[in-house]
Scaffold this motif. Structure first.
Motif, PDB file in Angstrom:
ATOM      1  N   GLY A 146       0.614  -1.306  -0.037  1.00 17.16           N
ATOM      2  CA  GLY A 146      -0.109  -0.067   0.064  1.00 17.16           C
ATOM      3  C   GLY A 146       0.835   1.316   0.125  1.00 17.16           C
ATOM      4  N   HIS A 147       0.399   2.226  -0.624  1.00 12.47           N
ATOM      5  CA  HIS A 147       1.238   3.450  -0.877  1.00 12.47           C
ATOM      6  C   HIS A 147       0.998   4.533   0.241  1.00 12.47           C
ATOM      7  CE1 HIS A 147       1.754   7.604  -2.913  1.00 12.47           C
ATOM      8  NE2 HIS A 147       3.011   6.853  -3.071  1.00 12.47           N
ATOM      9  N   LYS A 148       1.588   4.474   1.114  1.00 13.45           N
ATOM     10  CA  LYS A 148       1.271   5.682   2.373  1.00 13.45           C
ATOM     11  C   LYS A 148       2.689   6.283   2.364  1.00 13.45           C
ATOM     12  CE  LYS A 148       0.475   2.203   5.114  1.00 13.45           C
ATOM     13  NZ  LYS A 148       0.005   0.686   4.810  1.00 13.45           N
ATOM     14  N   PRO A 149       2.557   7.720   2.361  1.00 11.84           N
ATOM     15  CA  PRO A 149       3.964   8.466   2.646  1.00 11.84           C
ATOM     16  C   PRO A 149       4.741   7.932   3.504  1.00 11.84           C
ATOM     17  CG  PRO A 149       2.035  10.023   2.349  1.00 11.84           C
ATOM     18  CD  PRO A 149       1.348   8.633   2.388  1.00 11.84           C
ATOM     19  N   GLY A 150       6.009   7.571   3.194  1.00 11.73           N
ATOM     20  CA  GLY A 150       7.012   7.217   3.999  1.00 11.73           C
ATOM     21  C   GLY A 150       7.056   5.729   4.288  1.00 11.73           C
TER      22      GLY A 150
END
Length: 119
Positions: A43-47
């Motif tokens: 999943g693309h979550k900042p950081g």
């Protein structure tokens, strides 16, 4: 041993790091690939993704482009960032091992315009 990750869709280098389908992980010894595995993008979550890959002992990340925040985290974790790659993922790793694949520094500036990365 060196571990190289390629942000990919199917078996091709993806245009945008965070939006890939999976990461192909290659274990390398003496400049030869000795193991390949695919890990789904959690999943693309900042950081999150740079730390996720660094925690898997990745030494090098190859992608078409990525955001500056991800580059900064990879740099802090001593992971070499190669952007500007395209085509077959395994071929990109082989080119990197031969010294033929260099980073273009392709950075995405705005996530809402991720389709424009690399331009």
């Amino acid at each position: 041993m060196t571990k190289i990750a390629v942000a990919s869709n199917n078996k091709n280098v993806t245009g945008h790091f965070g939006h890939c389908d999976n990461f192909l992980l290659y274990d390398v010894e003496n400049d030869k690939i000795v193991k390949e595995e695919s890990v789904a993008n959690p999943g693309h979550k900042p950081g999150f993704l740079p730390n996720f890959l660094a925690d898997k002992s990745v030494n090098v990340i190859i992608s078409g482009s990525m955001g500056q925040g991800a580059v900064d985290i990879f740099n802090e974790r001593n992971v070499e960032v190669i952007t500007g790659a395209s085509g077959d993922a395994k071929t990109a790793v082989e080119r990197y091992l031969k010294g033929e694949l260099k980073s273009t520094g392709s950075i995405c500036h705005e996530h809402q315009h991720h389709d424009e990365c690399g331009e």
